[in-house]
Write a protein that holds these residues in place. Structure first.
Motif, PDB file in Angstrom:
ATOM      1  N   GLN A   1       0.825  -1.200   0.000  1.00  0.00           N
ATOM      2  CA  GLN A   1       0.000   0.000   0.000  1.00  0.00           C
ATOM      3  C   GLN A   1       0.865   1.257   0.000  1.00  0.00           C
ATOM      4  OE1 GLN A   1      -3.279   0.268  -0.323  1.00  0.00           O
ATOM      5  NE2 GLN A   1      -3.439   2.468   0.034  1.00  0.00           N
TER       6      GLN A   1
ATOM      7  N   VAL B   1      -2.766  -9.473  -9.018  1.00  0.00           N
ATOM      8  CA  VAL B   1      -3.664  -8.781  -8.098  1.00  0.00           C
ATOM      9  C   VAL B   1      -4.994  -8.462  -8.767  1.00  0.00           C
ATOM     10  CG1 VAL B   1      -4.022  -6.573  -6.896  1.00  0.00           C
ATOM     11  CG2 VAL B   1      -1.875  -7.826  -6.598  1.00  0.00           C
TER      12      VAL B   1
ATOM     13  N   ASP C   1      -8.017 -13.043 -11.525  1.00  0.00           N
ATOM     14  CA  ASP C   1      -7.918 -14.440 -11.103  1.00  0.00           C
ATOM     15  C   ASP C   1      -7.283 -15.296 -12.196  1.00  0.00           C
ATOM     16  OD1 ASP C   1      -9.041 -13.973  -8.633  1.00  0.00           O
ATOM     17  OD2 ASP C   1     -11.068 -14.537  -9.238  1.00  0.00           O
TER      18      ASP C   1
ATOM     19  N   ASN D   1       0.865 -15.394  -1.916  1.00  0.00           N
ATOM     20  CA  ASN D   1       1.347 -14.062  -1.594  1.00  0.00           C
ATOM     21  C   ASN D   1       0.612 -12.991  -2.390  1.00  0.00           C
ATOM     22  OD1 ASN D   1       3.662 -11.776  -2.355  1.00  0.00           O
ATOM     23  ND2 ASN D   1       3.638 -12.391  -0.201  1.00  0.00           N
TER      24      ASN D   1
ATOM     25  N   LEU E   1      -2.430 -13.141  -3.330  1.00  0.00           N
ATOM     26  CA  LEU E   1      -3.731 -12.990  -2.670  1.00  0.00           C
ATOM     27  C   LEU E   1      -3.614 -12.146  -1.400  1.00  0.00           C
ATOM     28  CD1 LEU E   1      -5.167 -16.589  -3.196  1.00  0.00           C
ATOM     29  CD2 LEU E   1      -5.874 -14.483  -4.357  1.00  0.00           C
ATOM     30  N   ARG E   2      -2.482 -12.290  -0.687  1.00  0.00           N
ATOM     31  CA  ARG E   2      -2.258 -11.430   0.480  1.00  0.00           C
ATOM     32  C   ARG E   2      -2.120  -9.972   0.047  1.00  0.00           C
ATOM     33  NH1 ARG E   2      -0.070 -13.285   5.317  1.00  0.00           N
ATOM     34  NH2 ARG E   2      -0.263 -11.096   5.951  1.00  0.00           N
TER      35      ARG E   2
ATOM     36  N   ARG F   1      -3.650  -8.554  -2.351  1.00  0.00           N
ATOM     37  CA  ARG F   1      -5.015  -8.056  -2.558  1.00  0.00           C
ATOM     38  C   ARG F   1      -5.628  -7.589  -1.246  1.00  0.00           C
ATOM     39  NH1 ARG F   1      -8.219 -12.352  -6.506  1.00  0.00           N
ATOM     40  NH2 ARG F   1      -6.818 -12.217  -8.325  1.00  0.00           N
ATOM     41  N   GLU F   2      -5.391  -8.352  -0.177  1.00  0.00           N
ATOM     42  CA  GLU F   2      -5.947  -8.011   1.130  1.00  0.00           C
ATOM     43  C   GLU F   2      -5.305  -6.762   1.712  1.00  0.00           C
ATOM     44  OE1 GLU F   2      -5.192 -11.460   3.453  1.00  0.00           O
ATOM     45  OE2 GLU F   2      -6.669 -12.722   2.417  1.00  0.00           O
ATOM     46  N   MET F   3      -4.038  -6.534   1.409  1.00  0.00           N
ATOM     47  CA  MET F   3      -3.288  -5.427   1.997  1.00  0.00           C
ATOM     48  C   MET F   3      -3.449  -4.119   1.241  1.00  0.00           C
ATOM     49  SD  MET F   3       0.182  -7.610   2.863  1.00  0.00           S
ATOM     50  CE  MET F   3       1.067  -6.312   3.740  1.00  0.00           C
TER      51      MET F   3
ATOM     52  N   SER G   1      -5.676  -1.118  -0.634  1.00  0.00           N
ATOM     53  CA  SER G   1      -6.997  -0.486  -0.606  1.00  0.00           C
ATOM     54  C   SER G   1      -7.661  -0.607  -1.976  1.00  0.00           C
ATOM     55  CB  SER G   1      -6.862   0.991  -0.233  1.00  0.00           C
ATOM     56  OG  SER G   1      -6.202   1.707  -1.278  1.00  0.00           O
ATOM     57  N   GLU G   2      -8.963  -0.416  -1.997  1.00  0.00           N
ATOM     58  CA  GLU G   2      -9.683  -0.429  -3.278  1.00  0.00           C
ATOM     59  C   GLU G   2      -9.145   0.642  -4.212  1.00  0.00           C
ATOM     60  OE1 GLU G   2     -13.890  -0.256  -2.896  1.00  0.00           O
ATOM     61  OE2 GLU G   2     -14.029  -2.003  -1.581  1.00  0.00           O
TER      62      GLU G   2
END
Length: 241
Positions: A45, A67, A70, A83, A85-86, A88-90, A92-93
């Protein structure tokens, strides 16, 4: 005016800040990033925010593609896929929306900038194209030089009288006296040449040269953050040389 060409930051904020400080000290205002802002490292981020704050032109790397899609995930091995996928979680939109705007290639001052292989591939490695095939690809390029990342290595592939000449790049200045050439600029945040310094290249079109720059930074701090996040241990270990 010369252009600083950076690549493969891989969420390594400490390396990015050190490189930006070096670029600023040299009085350079033009920076182009060859993708892979994210992946492997602990600060995706913050890296995306810094690139945006500095208005750094960037292309999409394979990790950005993972990111965003899929479908692109299947290109990665299982650990790297996890990683991504992580990441993506970390992120922001808003950061992900920014990554979606990145083009697959840029042409600036009649030079081509792409993550993997010219003219637009984020996935093909430079070392995958060799021999006569590479000679034909070089001869067919519309722009020169071409700058790529992706392999995390400092290499130049040049065309001279129909034959390919390969060079491993070292710190310092090199003349670009080839008919066509592809410059692999190394990695800011994930160098894999045994030297933990962050790497980038300065292209001087007027003098037809590149300067390969090695910038020290606190790699141990980055590695400790990687370990704290529970990422695979070798993600941090390979930062240390």
């Amino acid at each position: 005016m010369a252009i600083a060409v950076i690549s493969d930051i891989h969420a390594n904020l400490e390396a990015l800040e050190a490189v930006l400080a070096d670029i600023d000290q040299r009085g350079l205002s033009r920076i182009i990033c060859l993708g892979d802002l994210v992946g492997y490292g602990p600060n995706p981020q913050e890296v995306v925010q810094r690139v945006r704050q500095r208005s750094i032109l960037s292309v999409a790397g394979n990790h950005e593609m993972g990111v965003l899609s899929d479908r692109s995930l299947f290109w990665f091995n299982p650990k790297t896929r996890a990683n991504v996928l992580r990441m993506r979680e970390m992120l922001s939109e808003d950061a992900i929306s920014f990554l979606a705007t990145l083009p697959r290639s840029l042409v600036v001052d009649d030079a081509l900038f792409v993550h993997g292989f010219p003219p637009r591939s984020p996935f093909v490695y430079l070392f995958q194209i060799q021999g006569e095939t590479l000679a034909k690809r070089l001869a067919g390029l519309s722009h020169t030089p071409s700058f790529v990342g992706h392999t995390h290595e400092l290499v130049l592939e040049g065309l001279h009288q129909g034959s390919v000449e390969s060079r491993i790049l070292h710190k310092g200045i090199l003349s670009l006296d080839w008919e066509q050439c592809i410059v692999n600029v190394g990695s800011v945040g994930q160098p894999r040449d045994g030297d933990p310094s962050a790497k980038y290249v300065i292209w001087d079109k007027e003098n037809a040269t590149i300067e390969v720059c090695f910038v020290p930074y606190d790699a141990r701090r980055t590695a400790a953050k990687i370990n704290a996040l529970g990422f695979p241990a070798y993600y941090g270990e390979r930062l240390l040389g």
